[in-house]
Design an enzyme around this catalytic site. Structure first.
Site, short mmCIF file in Angstrom:
data_model
loop_
_atom_site.label_atom_id
_atom_site.label_comp_id
_atom_site.label_asym_id
_atom_site.label_seq_id
_atom_site.Cartn_x
_atom_site.Cartn_y
_atom_site.Cartn_z
N GLY A 1 1.05 -1.54 0.17
CA GLY A 1 0.07 0.02 -0.52
C GLY A 1 1.26 1.44 -0.32
CG MET B 1 7.97 2.63 2.66
SD MET B 1 8.02 1.40 4.25
CE MET B 1 9.00 1.63 5.11
CD GLU B 2 6.79 2.07 7.89
OE1 GLU B 2 5.70 2.44 6.92
OE2 GLU B 2 6.76 1.80 8.99
CG ASN B 3 10.58 5.32 2.68
OD1 ASN B 3 10.48 4.34 3.75
ND2 ASN B 3 9.45 6.00 1.97
CG HIS C 1 -0.82 2.62 9.22
ND1 HIS C 1 -1.52 1.79 9.73
CD2 HIS C 1 0.55 2.14 8.03
CE1 HIS C 1 -0.47 0.69 9.71
NE2 HIS C 1 0.22 1.38 8.42
CD GLU C 2 2.34 4.10 5.28
OE1 GLU C 2 3.39 3.45 6.24
OE2 GLU C 2 1.07 2.88 5.26
CG HIS D 1 3.78 3.69 10.62
ND1 HIS D 1 4.32 2.96 11.83
CD2 HIS D 1 3.36 2.76 9.51
CE1 HIS D 1 3.31 1.15 11.02
NE2 HIS D 1 3.30 1.22 9.95
CD GLU E 1 3.78 -1.72 10.31
OE1 GLU E 1 2.38 -1.14 9.99
OE2 GLU E 1 4.81 -1.52 9.51
N1 B3K Z 1 5.86 -0.98 6.63
C1 B3K Z 1 4.37 -1.14 5.33
C2 B3K Z 1 5.11 -2.46 4.98
C3 B3K Z 1 6.28 -2.73 4.95
C4 B3K Z 1 6.37 -4.43 4.15
C5 B3K Z 1 6.92 -4.45 3.57
N2 B3K Z 1 7.64 -6.00 2.69
C6 B3K Z 1 3.16 -0.05 5.13
C7 B3K Z 1 2.91 0.32 6.73
O1 B3K Z 1 2.42 -0.78 7.11
O2 B3K Z 1 2.51 0.90 6.42
ZN ZN Z 2 1.85 0.23 9.20
#
Ligand code: B3K
Ligand code: ZN
Length: 869
Positions: free
Chosen positions: A261, A263-265, A297-298, A301, A320
């Site tokens: 979906g 990614m929270e970089n 959600h992101e 995080h 998570e």
């Molecule tokens: N942390 C990421 C998911 C990464 C999945 C790696 N295969 C997205 C999320 O949970 O916000």
């Molecule tokens: Zn997440």
């Protein structure tokens, strides 16, 4: 695969001998030959340690230097780069070359439609450079990116921009600095040409944050909803959790090729465009709500994941489960709490319960992992969130927030464990969570068997609750858990009976702790009706022998909206189960009139929220129904469910038609009242499509639609009911949207779920559609995964054609994108749930895959578990 993949165990965690405190990265971007220079400051943690294994995968090593001089004491191994004879503290320079163009796994640095982007969680950073690619190594990063300016005007990375410049030959560079130490999995880089939507958010302490959303050229008019959702998330996190954003800039980039979906970089989220792009012509209400949830959600995080991260990947649910809980609360506070809860519970009772009894069963904190990407599961995420929710229920909001505060006081800026979180909750509230901790280590779905007895002379009502958790593939022995069990008693007139035990008024949430326990309530003047597991207060299965009359009563009188819906579901479950048995013994489907009448009452109830009525009127999915049986009979389930749908359509035709016509709206808006009306109207359409006038009605609905929600509903109804208009409507949609993969996913999804007898042939044919590509995970999921997961009759065809089709696809994806392959294989792992003939066919396909000589460890882990079971 040269050797058998090795499992890692949670119990073997060891802190690293060295850590890295600073990392300066320099990228020279070229499609097939990108140069990466990584300079790190390395510090010994274990006295005497002088060798260091850096993780690495698919890298070409060009140069190693230590403290400015070339270094030759190293060895390239299967896992990475083994450095030896090291001093206690040093500067390490590593230059590697990578090939983003050839990277079809979408992990590490890759090209998505001409833009460079990265995905590093869980272990993708090792495909960029040799590094301590583990979440407990936290370093401060700077990133310099150089690329051709005309093709890549935007060069992005984490943190704040600290420099930029022009070079000869049309190239330019930008340098970024992230002031927060982070693990490598939170690193991100994006380079491309985008349209940019900009805004600002002023935090509660008065800092202005620049907000930027980057989308493919031409898509700017689809970005505003994501921006609104981002601002709502930032505000909500301040108000509900007291958490403020910590950088001056927050960037989101939408890309078309993405394995999951989003990614929270840190400061630079990369999103699947599915969870960013929306306008009323292209996106359904469900898409809008999905975007709000994933953006939230992101964003959430940033505190639960980034500021406090995980010590090791076994602790994944620490970030998570907690972040899912937070995004669920966000959606519930902004929209309908009941509808959100219902949808979360559907996921638990459907696919999560199925995972719990599959060969992949694992606790929310797994003990043993071969490929970490296989553990981004419904168990870690959704059940993980349920575990946090149970703590919230046991502690209450005030204590829970005290616990969050203490958790951040103790662990901000560090890598923590699930135990650290529970301890903070326990210490802040003073509530003993000793037995509760078992939820982290015990897998499987607990079952509650409840019996009741009313004693008219003593005016007592006794509830005996037995709990047991069936053995799972990973764990035979189970212990009793602490289960918060929320109940309410009602008198015949619908009034609430106060709960009283041992002369004391007691709370609605009972603490079930033993294998068997009896709760006796006093002062109960009549035999009560009892509402149980309200709000799905624990992720368990409930068995109680309700009469139809009790369930119909609760559908009307339960005070809580969720409980009303749940009573309806239990009434359906009871009769669907009975009818599956009838069909299996050659009898016809019989639905008592009182069942239909209970739903008629809901449909006509003017007091109820229309969004809730829509949920009550929605039958459980075939997969959820399958979960009620030891051996899943897909054909009987399909037949019975369709019979229920037709019976509702026929018996409630007038009511459905009246509701359908009164709910028409002239204008489109995405507020919750409008969404609720559209949802119920389209649920009615789905039933009415099955009646005599269905073709006409659906055709008119499609023609009159001014938004994607209604258009998709018309197509869905035509598809499910196999109406004569289906072919023309599908063609019209494809003609209009074939340039747009994201919109076409709705169409591919319907092809996947097509009930027609030639469904599989048709799916195969659609793989040649100009918009389809197996390289794009969204397309693969919409066509192939929808067929395998949501078309059970055809996927489980008795001749094994569905299984063979899936494994043919898996053989291709095993090489190009093992992560997508590994998600796709799930329905094939559940062979034990089917009859012997099907089991044999499924096993044969698993064995065919197991014999591949280049089997990726993602598939290896799952196939091995399935074959062992
Ligand atoms: N942390 C990421 C998911 C990464 C999945 C790696 N295969 C997205 C999320 O949970 O916000
Ligand atoms: Zn997440």
């Amino acid at each position: 695969m040269t050797q058998q993949p090795q499992a890692k165990y949670r119990k073997d965690y060891k802190s690293p001998d060295f850590t890295i405190t600073h990392l300066d990265l320099a990228f020279d971007l070229e499609a097939s030959q990108t140069r990466v220079v990584a300079k790190s400051r390395v510090k010994q943690l274990t006295e005497g340690a002088d060798s260091l294994l850096l993780d690495g995968d698919s890298l070409v090593l060009k140069r190693v230097e230590i403290n400015g001089s070339s270094w030759s004491n190293y060895e390239e191994t299967e896992e990475g780069l083994l450095l030896s004879d090291l001093p206690a503290q040093f500067e390490l320079l590593i230059e590697t070359e990578i090939n983003p163009e050839a990277n079809s796994s979408l992990e590490g640095l890759y090209l998505s439609d001409g833009a460079y982007c990265t995905q590093c969680e869980a272990e993708g950073f090792r495909r960029i450079t040799y590094y301590l690619d583990r979440p407990d190594v936290l370093a401060k990063f700077t990133t310099k990116i150089t690329a051709d300016k005309a093709s890549f005007p935007f060069l992005l990375s984490n943190g704040n921009k600290i420099g930029e410049g022009e070079l000869e030959n049309g190239r330019h560079w930008v340098q970024w600095e992230d002031p927060y130490a982070k693990p490598s999995y939170l690193f991100a880089l994006v380079a491309g040409d985008f349209d940019l939507l900009e805004d600002t958010f002023t935090t509660k302490s008065g800092r202005e944050v620049a907000l930027q959303i980057f989308v493919d050229k031409g898509n700017l008019n689809r970005a505003p909803h994501a921006m609104t959702s981002l601002k709502n998330s930032m505000k909500w996190d301040e108000e509900r959790f007291g958490l403020e954003y910590d950088l001056d800039i927050y960037m989101i980039v939408a890309v078309d090729f993405f394995n999951m979906g989003a990614m929270e970089n840190k400061g630079l989220n990369v999103f699947n465009s599915k969870f960013v792009l929306a306008n009323s012509d292209t996106a359904t209400d469900t898409d809008y709500l999905g975007i709000e949830a994933v953006i939230g959600h992101e964003y959430f995080h940033n505190w639960t994941g980034n500021r406090v991260t995980c010590r090791d990947w076994f602790q994944l649910s620490l970030k998570e489960g907690l972040t899912v809980f937070r995004d669920q609360e966000f959606s519930s506070d902004l929209g309908s709490r009941a509808v959100n809860r219902i949808n979360n519970v559907r996921i638990m009772r459907g696919p999560q319960f199925a995972e719990d009894c599959s060969p992949m069963a694992h606790p929310i904190r797994p003990e043993k992992v071969i490929e970490m990407n296989n553990f981004y599961t419904l168990t870690v995420y959704e059940k993980g969130s349920e575990v946090i929710r149970m703590m919230h229920t046991l502690l209450g909001e005030a204590n829970f927030q005290k616990g969050m505060k203490l958790y951040f006081e103790r662990h901000d800026g560090t890598a923590a464990t699930c135990e650290d979180f529970v301890k903070a909750m326990e210490d802040a509230s003073g509530i003993d969570l000793g037995q509760f901790r078992l939820w982290y280590s015990q897998s499987g779905t607990p079952v509650l068997d409840v019996t009741t007895a009313y004693d008219a002379s003593a005016k007592t009502f006794a509830m005996t609750v037995k709990q047991h958790t069936p053995a799972t593939a990973d764990q035979k022995e189970k212990q009793p858990l602490l289960i918060p069990f929320d109940i309410e008693l009602y008198a015949q007139d619908g009034s609430v009976i106060e709960l009283q035990r041992n002369g004391q008024k007691v709370d609605n949430v009972l603490h079930v702790t033993d294998a068997e326990q009896t709760f006796v309530f006093e002062g109960v003047n009549e035999a009560p009706k009892v509402s149980m597991l309200r709000e799905f207060s624990a992720p368990v299965k409930l068995n109680y022998d309700y009469s139809d009359e009790e369930l119909a009563f609760l559908m009307v009188h339960a005070r809580n909206e969720f409980a009303r819906w749940d009573a309806g579901q239990m009434l359906l479950a009871k009769h669907i189960k009975a009818n599956v048995a009838r069909v299996q013994s050659g009898e016809s489907v019989e639905i008592p009139a009182d069942v239909i009448d209970a739903f008629r009452g809901v449909l006509l109830n003017k007091e109820l929220d229309v969004a809730l009525i829509a949920e009550v009127m929605t039958l459980p999915s075939e997969n959820e129904i399958g979960g009620w049986f030891d051996v899943v009979d897909v054909d009987a389930i399909n037949l019975v469910r369709d019979a229920f749908k037709s019976a509702f359509a026929k018996e409630l035709e007038d009511e459905l038609s009246a509701v359908y016509h009164t709910l028409a709206q002239d204008e489109y808006s995405i507020d919750h009242a409008a969404i609720g009306k559209r949802t119920l109207r389209n649920v009615c359409l789905g039933y009415l499509a099955l009646n005599g006038q269905g073709d006409e009605l659906v055709n008119a609905h499609y023609a009159g639609s001014k938004n994607m929600t209604d258009t998709a509903a018309a197509l869905g109804a035509a598809n499910h009911a196999q109406l004569p208009c289906r072919a023309a409507l599908m063609q019209s949609f494809s003609d209009k949207w074939q340039h747009d993969g994201l919109v076409m996913d709705k169409w591919f999804m319907l092809q996947g779920c097509n009930p027609a007898a030639n469904a599989l042939e048709n799916v195969k044919a659609q793989m040649s559609h100009p918009t389809f590509s197996l390289k794009n995970p969204n397309r693969t999921r919409s066509l192939i995964a929808s067929f395998c997961n949501n078309n059970p009759v055809h996927f489980h065809a008795k001749d094994g054609s569905g299984y063979q089709f899936l494994s043919d696809i898996l053989i291709q994806l095993n090489e190009s994108n093992p992560q997508v392959a590994s998600r796709l294989i799930d329905p094939l792992l559940k062979l034990k749930r089917f009859d012997e003939q099907r089991q044999k066919l499924m096993r044969a396909e698993l064995e065919r895959l197991a014999s591949l000589n280049n089997l990726a460890k993602d598939l290896y882990e799952k196939i091995n578990k399935a074959l062992e079971a």
